[in-house]
Enzyme design. Sequence first.
Site, PDB file in Angstrom:
ATOM      1  N   GLU A 309       0.831  -1.062   0.191  1.00  0.00           N
ATOM      2  CA  GLU A 309      -0.133  -0.170  -0.052  1.00  0.00           C
ATOM      3  C   GLU A 309       0.910   1.427  -0.197  1.00  0.00           C
ATOM      4  OE1 GLU A 309      -2.245   2.154  -0.587  1.00  0.00           O
ATOM      5  OE2 GLU A 309      -3.977   1.553   0.753  1.00  0.00           O
ATOM      6  N   PHE A 481      -5.298   4.686  -0.200  1.00  0.00           N
ATOM      7  CA  PHE A 481      -6.321   3.716  -0.540  1.00  0.00           C
ATOM      8  C   PHE A 481      -5.989   2.992  -1.982  1.00  0.00           C
ATOM      9  CE2 PHE A 481      -8.929   7.390   1.195  1.00  0.00           C
ATOM     10  CZ  PHE A 481      -8.537   7.148   2.487  1.00  0.00           C
ATOM     11  N   HIS A 482      -4.830   2.338  -1.853  1.00  0.00           N
ATOM     12  CA  HIS A 482      -4.325   1.675  -2.883  1.00  0.00           C
ATOM     13  C   HIS A 482      -3.822   0.214  -2.489  1.00  0.00           C
ATOM     14  CE1 HIS A 482      -3.278   5.840  -5.059  1.00  0.00           C
ATOM     15  NE2 HIS A 482      -4.630   5.482  -5.062  1.00  0.00           N
ATOM     16  N   PRO A 483      -4.578  -0.549  -1.768  1.00  0.00           N
ATOM     17  CA  PRO A 483      -4.042  -1.739  -1.333  1.00  0.00           C
ATOM     18  C   PRO A 483      -4.120  -2.834  -2.755  1.00  0.00           C
ATOM     19  CG  PRO A 483      -6.273  -1.776  -0.684  1.00  0.00           C
ATOM     20  CD  PRO A 483      -6.047  -0.461  -1.316  1.00  0.00           C
TER      21      PRO A 483
END
Length: 544
Positions: A309, A481-483
């Site tokens: 992330e 918010f980029h898992p």
Amino acid sequence: MLYKRTLPEIDNQQLQQHRYDYVIVGAGSAGSVIANRLSEDPNTRVCLIEAGAADNSPRIQIPAGTITLYKSKKYSWNFFSTPQKRLNNRQIHAPRGKMVGGSSSMNSMIYIRGNASDYDNWEAKGCAGWGWKEVLPFFKRSEKNVIQQDLAFHGVEGELFVDHPKDPNPLSKLFIQAAALLNLKENQDFNAASSEGVGIYDVTQRDGQRLSSFKAFVQPILTRSNLTVVTECEVERIHHSEGQVHSIHVQRQGQNFDIRINKELILSAGAFVSPLLLMKSGIGPKSELEQAGIECKVDLPGVGKNLQEHIDGLVTVRTNSSKTLGFSVGALASILPAPFQYALKRKGWLTTNYVEAGGFAKTPLATDLPDVQFHFVPGYRSHRGRLFEWGHGYAIHTCVLRPKSIGEIRVNAQKQIEIDYNFLEKEHDMHVLIEGIKLAQRILKQDVFKAFNGQEILPGPDVKTDADYQAYVREYAATVFHPVGTCKMGIDAMSVVDPKLKVVGFNNLRIADASIMPDLVSGNTNAPCIMIGERAADFILQQQ
């Protein structure tokens, strides 16, 4: 006219009676593309399942509504991480979209693909066919670029409109001017030959409204009789034996039942839910499943591992200027007419996605590629973590593009997800983030911002030494918010899917979402997920 649409009513009895050739779990960025491509054949029966609701709320369709969605009880999963021991044991909020369109219905609509080298590195790790030259045509296939960018990199015949923001705030352009004073040149196309530089981000919008993946790829084809779209339907587990998926067990409208599958099941539920579904179905690391009270049917040690992330740091400034986005008596002159400006001309306050400008830069720790990304906000970002604060300001989010720290997700005895980002396990990430924050501070201290007489609130004037910056990061760092990565693609022992996206050991189970990324791309993840959906559909259609 605002987008309004009611999805066709589907009753549970109908779902139980039919057998579907393809069942897709998750109507988000990738799943919506797959549903479109597979249902082009009228003889193929496709079922697209979404745990969340429909998307016919103005909060979703109007760009400025995005800020109201992150903590929504209806439209967000609202996950939280486990306490992060290197972030003062804070639990990090991890919202994911819970509606058709998934997170593409709640994100900031930024269209970024990442660097070409990201995909070449995937290929070098054994993901044959995933190099930049191979994936570029699939990016172009989806895209309908309406701003006349270079056709060598862009498509104009796809479903996904890529446009300029309709009415950027003047401060977003000042950010570009300020960065230029530090030799960060303007970049008018981050998806062309180089991502380096700063500029106004392109967005996935049509006529000034959000264009989620669902709205682009599924809404126009809802009349296809062979496509069934099911909302508010949560998948509990997968029924499988000897490498073959037979059905899925779901919960909907207070009922529990199975949906049967003829050909393939495709999981497109995202980097959190796709591995969780595998583990709840007995597919995953044997010892961990048994500890959670789940019988291990397929020992697949990589499920849930490799979580990556973008860790993010904030520089936020207070000002009295009502030229910035914010709530105050002085701002009423721009707030009150905003609904009319938006309805009539797609202008004004409601057009903002809050992160209109940004870019990619090299810190002193970088080698040949940018190592941080900026998201500039022409409004006050709360120093207390609130969605709204009274007053005005501006801010820069800075994230580490290629973090070295690797986390994991687990399932506990209550069959609930545990998310451990393992942030700052590698000191590299801390050092890059601090250098990025310092660069962001320098941008906001340039003369072009002096007219606003801004006061830096975070990190603030008391943060001076590297020890101070480290303490600041531990107390305030979050994510963008980029898992990704929790069902990684590859050929090693920890790979969950092969380069054709089939789950190892299965004949008819595929995964197509951010979870399959072996490494995090150096940018926003929505466009790459749409590309992954295109690739998955192509693999399926090639084998027919």
